[in-house]
Write a protein that holds these residues in place. Structure first.
Motif, short mmCIF file in Angstrom:
data_model
loop_
_atom_site.label_atom_id
_atom_site.label_comp_id
_atom_site.label_asym_id
_atom_site.label_seq_id
_atom_site.Cartn_x
_atom_site.Cartn_y
_atom_site.Cartn_z
N ARG A 6 0.85 -1.08 0.12
CA ARG A 6 0.22 -0.23 -0.10
C ARG A 6 0.84 0.90 0.12
NH1 ARG A 6 -5.05 2.76 -1.39
NH2 ARG A 6 -4.95 4.34 0.56
N TYR A 7 1.00 2.13 -1.31
CA TYR A 7 1.05 3.06 -1.49
C TYR A 7 1.13 3.89 0.65
CZ TYR A 7 -2.73 6.40 -2.77
OH TYR A 7 -3.80 6.98 -2.55
N ASP A 8 2.49 5.14 0.02
CA ASP A 8 2.10 5.81 1.31
C ASP A 8 1.15 7.26 1.28
OD1 ASP A 8 2.32 7.38 3.54
OD2 ASP A 8 4.35 8.21 2.60
N ASN A 9 0.14 6.62 1.47
CA ASN A 9 -1.06 7.92 1.27
C ASN A 9 -1.14 8.62 2.21
OD1 ASN A 9 -3.40 8.96 0.50
ND2 ASN A 9 -4.93 7.26 -0.13
N LYS A 10 -0.89 9.93 2.19
CA LYS A 10 -1.47 11.10 4.33
C LYS A 10 -2.78 10.51 3.84
CE LYS A 10 2.63 11.99 2.76
NZ LYS A 10 3.59 10.56 3.35
N GLN A 11 -3.58 9.65 3.18
CA GLN A 11 -5.05 10.23 3.66
C GLN A 11 -4.99 9.00 5.12
OE1 GLN A 11 -7.60 10.65 0.44
NE2 GLN A 11 -6.88 12.16 -0.30
N ASP A 12 -4.19 8.11 4.68
CA ASP A 12 -4.75 7.00 5.38
C ASP A 12 -4.53 7.64 6.83
OD1 ASP A 12 -5.22 5.54 2.95
OD2 ASP A 12 -3.58 4.64 3.09
N THR A 13 -4.69 7.47 7.73
CA THR A 13 -4.51 8.29 8.97
C THR A 13 -4.55 7.22 10.20
OG1 THR A 13 -6.84 9.75 9.33
CG2 THR A 13 -5.38 11.33 8.84
N ALA A 14 -5.32 6.44 10.10
CA ALA A 14 -5.67 5.40 10.91
C ALA A 14 -4.25 4.11 10.77
CB ALA A 14 -6.87 4.77 11.08
N ASN A 15 -3.92 4.10 9.33
CA ASN A 15 -3.04 2.80 8.56
C ASN A 15 -2.19 3.72 8.00
OD1 ASN A 15 -4.99 0.45 9.40
ND2 ASN A 15 -6.69 2.13 7.97
N ALA A 16 -1.72 4.89 8.55
CA ALA A 16 -0.51 5.98 7.80
C ALA A 16 0.54 4.90 7.59
CB ALA A 16 -0.23 6.79 9.12
N TRP A 17 1.30 4.87 6.56
CA TRP A 17 2.73 4.37 6.31
C TRP A 17 4.06 4.26 8.00
CZ3 TRP A 17 5.04 0.75 4.23
CH2 TRP A 17 6.62 0.70 4.21
N LEU A 18 4.21 5.64 8.03
CA LEU A 18 4.44 4.98 9.64
C LEU A 18 4.45 4.67 10.91
CD1 LEU A 18 6.28 8.66 9.28
CD2 LEU A 18 7.34 6.68 8.16
N LYS A 19 2.45 3.96 11.16
CA LYS A 19 2.30 2.90 11.88
C LYS A 19 3.08 1.84 11.99
CE LYS A 19 -1.20 6.79 13.04
NZ LYS A 19 -2.60 6.97 13.33
N ARG A 20 2.24 1.63 10.03
CA ARG A 20 2.31 0.61 9.64
C ARG A 20 3.35 -0.52 9.50
NH1 ARG A 20 0.83 0.11 5.03
NH2 ARG A 20 0.61 2.01 3.81
N VAL A 21 4.88 0.54 9.23
CA VAL A 21 5.79 -0.48 8.37
C VAL A 21 7.06 -1.19 9.66
CG1 VAL A 21 6.72 1.65 9.37
CG2 VAL A 21 7.77 0.43 7.18
N PRO A 22 6.46 -0.53 11.33
CA PRO A 22 7.03 -1.44 11.95
C PRO A 22 6.67 -2.77 12.05
CG PRO A 22 6.48 0.75 12.86
CD PRO A 22 6.10 0.80 11.95
N TYR A 23 5.62 -3.55 12.52
CA TYR A 23 4.66 -4.27 11.99
C TYR A 23 5.28 -5.15 10.31
CZ TYR A 23 2.68 -2.63 16.48
OH TYR A 23 2.72 -1.99 17.32
N LEU A 24 4.78 -4.60 9.77
CA LEU A 24 5.49 -4.91 8.12
C LEU A 24 6.27 -5.37 7.76
CD1 LEU A 24 3.87 -3.31 4.60
CD2 LEU A 24 6.62 -4.26 4.72
N THR A 25 7.54 -4.70 8.48
CA THR A 25 8.57 -5.88 8.55
C THR A 25 9.51 -6.69 9.11
OG1 THR A 25 9.40 -3.11 9.53
CG2 THR A 25 10.38 -3.51 7.37
N ASP A 26 8.42 -6.57 10.68
CA ASP A 26 9.17 -7.40 11.21
C ASP A 26 8.56 -8.75 10.93
OD1 ASP A 26 10.13 -5.72 12.84
OD2 ASP A 26 8.60 -5.31 14.86
N LEU A 27 7.27 -8.14 10.41
CA LEU A 27 6.35 -9.47 9.16
C LEU A 27 6.94 -10.65 8.61
CD1 LEU A 27 3.56 -10.06 8.18
CD2 LEU A 27 4.66 -11.08 7.16
N ILE A 28 8.18 -9.39 8.09
CA ILE A 28 8.82 -9.85 6.78
C ILE A 28 10.06 -10.92 7.80
CG2 ILE A 28 10.45 -9.35 4.97
CD1 ILE A 28 8.29 -6.99 3.89
N LYS A 29 10.69 -9.83 8.52
CA LYS A 29 12.14 -10.30 9.45
C LYS A 29 11.67 -11.87 10.10
CE LYS A 29 13.04 -6.98 11.43
NZ LYS A 29 13.17 -5.73 12.26
#
Length: 283
Positions: free
Chosen positions: A32-55
């Motif tokens: 999901r691209y870094d869409n500034k309208q994704d306030t509840a699902n903002a990129w900076l909130k998601r990225v730690p969980y997304l990358t931890d899942l990958i690791k």
């Protein structure tokens, strides 16, 4: 007849004795691209969980879609064991979404790489056929540093509107795989924006060259489809994110990873598809 069977058995035994079974973990993930309208699902909130899942899943290689350049930078910081290849679809450099391929830099040597546009003119940024947006396919030729095993990975994101564009994109990728990889092993990952009932999917899956890992894996874990729209309660059987393989790879496990965090939030509006494959190399 008995002598012929004995000779065949000796040949098979000798051949097996000179082969070694290897395992590879692969995935495809529309982040999901870094869409500034994704306030509840903002990129900076998601990225730690997304990358931890990958690791945690410890993918050897994985294809991504919708990645903007700033997201690539964030991911490379949090995934120090990986390198990526790819370019932005809007200018062939850093502008627009990437279809980047990440790979373990200590395990694989990158031999060749490139990106082509899904359009009649494949070498420059452009929209193809009835596509709403420019679309690309990034590819790399990789070599396992330990075994010398060499293979190609292609990663793509089909258009979300253009029916003709999706159909022609499937045909183009098949032609490029044949042209570039020949008989070499190939992995194709991507968000096709269509499910397993669509003609574009069928063109790839019945090509005689590539096969969806879902259809051949020994163990399949698919509790949901692959698009969730940031709603973990959404239920569907539609798989729009896929991994196709040539016959060198034997998929042993296939999974749609429906992980959530923070009381039911998803790291992306797509679930990643992960597979484990086995293949043989010479000892």
């Amino acid at each position: 007849m008995r002598k012929k069977l004995f000779s065949t058995a000796i040949f098979l035994l000798f051949g097996a004795a000179n082969l070694s079974a290897q395992t590879m973990r692969l995935a495809t993930y529309n982040i999901r691209y870094d869409n500034k309208q994704d306030t509840a699902n903002a990129w900076l909130k998601r990225v730690p969980y997304l990358t931890d899942l990958i690791k945690f899943q410890d993918f050897d290689l994985f294809g991504t879609q919708e990645v903007l350049y700033n997201q690539l930078l964030d991911m490379t910081v949090k995934l120090p064991g990986y390198e990526y290849i790819g370019v932005g679809r809007d200018d062939g450099k850093q502008a627009g979404e990437f279809s980047a391929i990440f790979y373990k830099k200590d395990k694989y040597k990158l031999l060749k790489q490139g990106t082509f546009w899904l359009a009649p003119t494949t070498t420059a940024p452009t929209k193809g056929w009835d596509a709403a947006l420019p679309r690309i396919c990034t590819w790399g030729q990789f070599q396992d540093k330990a075994t010398g095993f060499t293979f190609y990975m292609f990663n793509t994101h089909f258009d979300h509107r253009g029916v003709e564009a999706r159909r022609e994109s499937a045909k183009l990728i098949l032609a490029k795989v044949k042209e570039m990889a020949g008989t070499a092993p190939v992995i194709l990952s991507g968000d096709l924006n269509v499910d397993q009932r669509n003609e574009s999917y069928t063109l790839l899956n019945t090509s005689g060259l590539l096969k969806d890992a879902y259809t051949t894996a020994k163990v399949v874990y698919a509790p949901n489809g692959t698009f969730n729209g940031f709603d973990a309660a959404r239920k569907t059987d539609a798989r729009i994110d896929h991994i196709f393989l040539t016959s060198t790879f034997a998929p042993t496990r296939y999974g749609i990873l429906t992980d959530t965090y923070g009381g039911g939030k998803t790291p992306s509006d797509h679930y990643p598809v992960a597979i484990e494959v086995r293949y043989a190399t010479k000892k």
